[in-house]
Scaffold this motif. Sequence first.
Motif, PDB file in Angstrom:
ATOM      1  N   ALA A 230      13.569  62.842 -24.400  1.00 19.60           N
ATOM      2  CA  ALA A 230      14.479  62.019 -25.188  1.00 19.60           C
ATOM      3  C   ALA A 230      13.717  61.207 -26.238  1.00 19.60           C
ATOM      4  O   ALA A 230      14.313  60.696 -27.191  1.00 19.60           O
ATOM      5  CB  ALA A 230      15.260  61.092 -24.273  1.00 19.60           C
ATOM      6  N   GLU A 245      19.054  58.099 -21.398  1.00 17.12           N
ATOM      7  CA  GLU A 245      19.657  59.362 -21.822  1.00 17.12           C
ATOM      8  C   GLU A 245      20.108  59.314 -23.280  1.00 17.12           C
ATOM      9  O   GLU A 245      20.287  58.242 -23.848  1.00 17.12           O
ATOM     10  CB  GLU A 245      20.856  59.698 -20.923  1.00 17.12           C
ATOM     11  CG  GLU A 245      20.399  60.253 -19.592  1.00 17.12           C
ATOM     12  CD  GLU A 245      21.370  59.976 -18.475  1.00 17.12           C
ATOM     13  OE1 GLU A 245      22.521  59.616 -18.760  1.00 17.12           O
ATOM     14  OE2 GLU A 245      20.947  60.091 -17.310  1.00 17.12           O
ATOM     15  N   ILE A 246      20.299  60.506 -23.845  1.00 17.10           N
ATOM     16  CA  ILE A 246      20.742  60.604 -25.242  1.00 17.10           C
ATOM     17  C   ILE A 246      22.273  60.569 -25.264  1.00 17.10           C
ATOM     18  O   ILE A 246      22.908  61.456 -24.688  1.00 17.10           O
ATOM     19  CB  ILE A 246      20.269  61.933 -25.871  1.00 17.10           C
ATOM     20  CG1 ILE A 246      18.740  62.058 -25.788  1.00 17.10           C
ATOM     21  CG2 ILE A 246      20.741  62.048 -27.305  1.00 17.10           C
ATOM     22  CD1 ILE A 246      18.214  63.428 -26.214  1.00 17.10           C
ATOM     23  N   GLN A 252      28.625  66.996 -29.659  1.00 16.53           N
ATOM     24  CA  GLN A 252      27.214  67.006 -29.244  1.00 16.53           C
ATOM     25  C   GLN A 252      26.309  66.313 -30.258  1.00 16.53           C
ATOM     26  O   GLN A 252      25.097  66.459 -30.218  1.00 16.53           O
ATOM     27  CB  GLN A 252      26.702  68.440 -28.994  1.00 16.53           C
ATOM     28  CG  GLN A 252      27.428  69.191 -27.895  1.00 16.53           C
ATOM     29  CD  GLN A 252      27.349  68.511 -26.534  1.00 16.53           C
ATOM     30  OE1 GLN A 252      28.352  68.314 -25.869  1.00 16.53           O
ATOM     31  NE2 GLN A 252      26.168  68.122 -26.120  1.00 16.53           N
ATOM     32  N   ALA A 254      24.159  63.421 -31.670  1.00 18.61           N
ATOM     33  CA  ALA A 254      23.391  62.458 -30.876  1.00 18.61           C
ATOM     34  C   ALA A 254      23.354  61.095 -31.547  1.00 18.61           C
ATOM     35  O   ALA A 254      23.006  60.985 -32.728  1.00 18.61           O
ATOM     36  CB  ALA A 254      21.967  62.976 -30.684  1.00 18.61           C
ATOM     37  N   ALA A 262      22.259  67.146 -29.675  1.00 16.74           N
ATOM     38  CA  ALA A 262      21.501  67.324 -28.433  1.00 16.74           C
ATOM     39  C   ALA A 262      22.356  68.181 -27.495  1.00 16.74           C
ATOM     40  O   ALA A 262      23.540  67.900 -27.292  1.00 16.74           O
ATOM     41  CB  ALA A 262      21.180  65.978 -27.791  1.00 16.74           C
ATOM     42  N   VAL A 267      20.570  66.690 -22.298  1.00 15.31           N
ATOM     43  CA  VAL A 267      21.661  65.736 -22.438  1.00 15.31           C
ATOM     44  C   VAL A 267      22.658  65.801 -21.279  1.00 15.31           C
ATOM     45  O   VAL A 267      23.313  64.812 -20.950  1.00 15.31           O
ATOM     46  CB  VAL A 267      22.383  65.972 -23.788  1.00 15.31           C
ATOM     47  CG1 VAL A 267      23.174  67.261 -23.788  1.00 15.31           C
ATOM     48  CG2 VAL A 267      23.310  64.840 -24.130  1.00 15.31           C
TER      49      VAL A 267
END
Length: 298
Positions: A230, A245-246, A252, A254, A262, A267
Motif C-alpha cells: 500500500a 488499507e487502500i 476501484q 483509489a 487498486a 485492496v
Amino acid sequence: MDATLDVIVIGGGPAGLTAAIYLGRLHRACLVLDAGRSRARWIPESNNCPGFPQGISGDALLARLREQAGSFGAKFEAATVASLDRDADGGFSVASDDGRRWRARAVMLATGLADRLPELEGVEDAVACGALRLCPVCDAYEASDSAIGIHGPWEAVASHARFLRGYTARLSLLPTDVAGDAADLDGIDARILPAGGQLRFDGERCGYAIDGDTHWFDTVYPFLGCSTSAALARQAGVALTDTGEIPVDGHQQAGGIPGLYAIGDVVSGLNQISVAVGQAAIAALHAHGRLPFVPRRG
Ligand SMILES: Cc1cc2nc3c(=O)[nH]c(=O)nc-3n(C[C@H](O)[C@H](O)[C@H](O)COP(=O)(O)OP(=O)(O)OC[C@H]3O[C@@H](n4cnc5c(N)ncnc54)[C@H](O)[C@@H]3O)c2cc1C
C-alpha cells in the motif's frame, strides 16, 4: 522515458493480467510491470476457479492469462516498481528500483499481498503438497474430514475455528501466544493444544511439537498475517485507512485520485481470484471511459 501510455498496470497476477486483457480489448496501450511473485504461484491446484472443473494450478492459470493479455496487445516488463508519483498534468510517473521510468494517464495497482509464513524448513514443499494451506475459502473443501490444525495468535485461530469446523470434526487449535479456552469458541468443539509449540514438516505432513510430543496433521492452516504494498498508493497521495488499507470507490478508484485504481488482493477483504478478476474488469472499463476518446480510423 517512454511516450505516455494509456495505462500502466503494476503487478502481473490474476488482477493485473485481467485488467490487461480488458484494456487490450478496449484498444488501449497498456504495459504490465511485474516483479513475478504472484500469490497464485503458490496454488498447487485451484478447484474454485470458475470454468476449470478439473482444477488448474496457479502457474498454468497465470500463463494462460498472460498469453491472453498478450494476444490483445498488452506489453510486459519484468520490473519492481519503487516509486509512483502524480504529475502536474494529472498523469503518473512510475519508476523501477533499477532506475527505469514510464509515464501513463492511468495506473492500476495490482500488487497483491505477501503472506507471513511460519518458519519451517521446506515451507514451499509443504504448501505444494497441501500439508500447509493458506486459504480455507480456497481449499478447505479438499481437506474435508481430515485432521486439521489452525496455527497463529489465539485471536486468529479462535476466529477461524467455526469456519473450519464446518469441514472436519478433527480440528485442533495450535496457538502461538496464549491458549484461550472453549468459552472463546462460541460453542465450537475443537481440541486446544498448549501455546508456543513449534511447527515441523516431515516431507508429507506438518506436526506441532510441544512439551516433548509432536502432534501430526493432514493439513495446517497458519494465520500469521500478511503485508501489502500500500506504500506505493500512499506515495501517490492516497490517505490509507486506519488499518493501512487502500480505500477504493465503486469503480476501484483509489483514495479519490482520478486515474489511480487498486484491484485484487492489495485492496480486497476476500482474497480470491474471482474477486480480483471482477475488480479488474470494473477498473479497466472505468479507466477507458476517462481516457481521451479515440475514434477508430476507417
Ligand atoms: C496457497 C494459496 C492457494 C490459493 N488458492 C486459491 C484458490 O484456489 N482460489 C482462489 O480464488 N484464490 C486462491 N488463492 C488466492 C489467490 O492466489 C489470490 O487471491 C490472487 O493471486 C490475487 O491476485 P492479485 O493479482 O491481486 O495478486 P498476486 O497474484 O499476488 O499478484 C501480485 C503481483 O504484483 C507483483 N508486485 C508486487 N509489488 C510489486 C511492485 N512494487 N512492482 C511490480 N510488481 C509488483 C507481485 O510480484 C505479483 O506478481 C490462493 C493463495 C495461496 C497463497
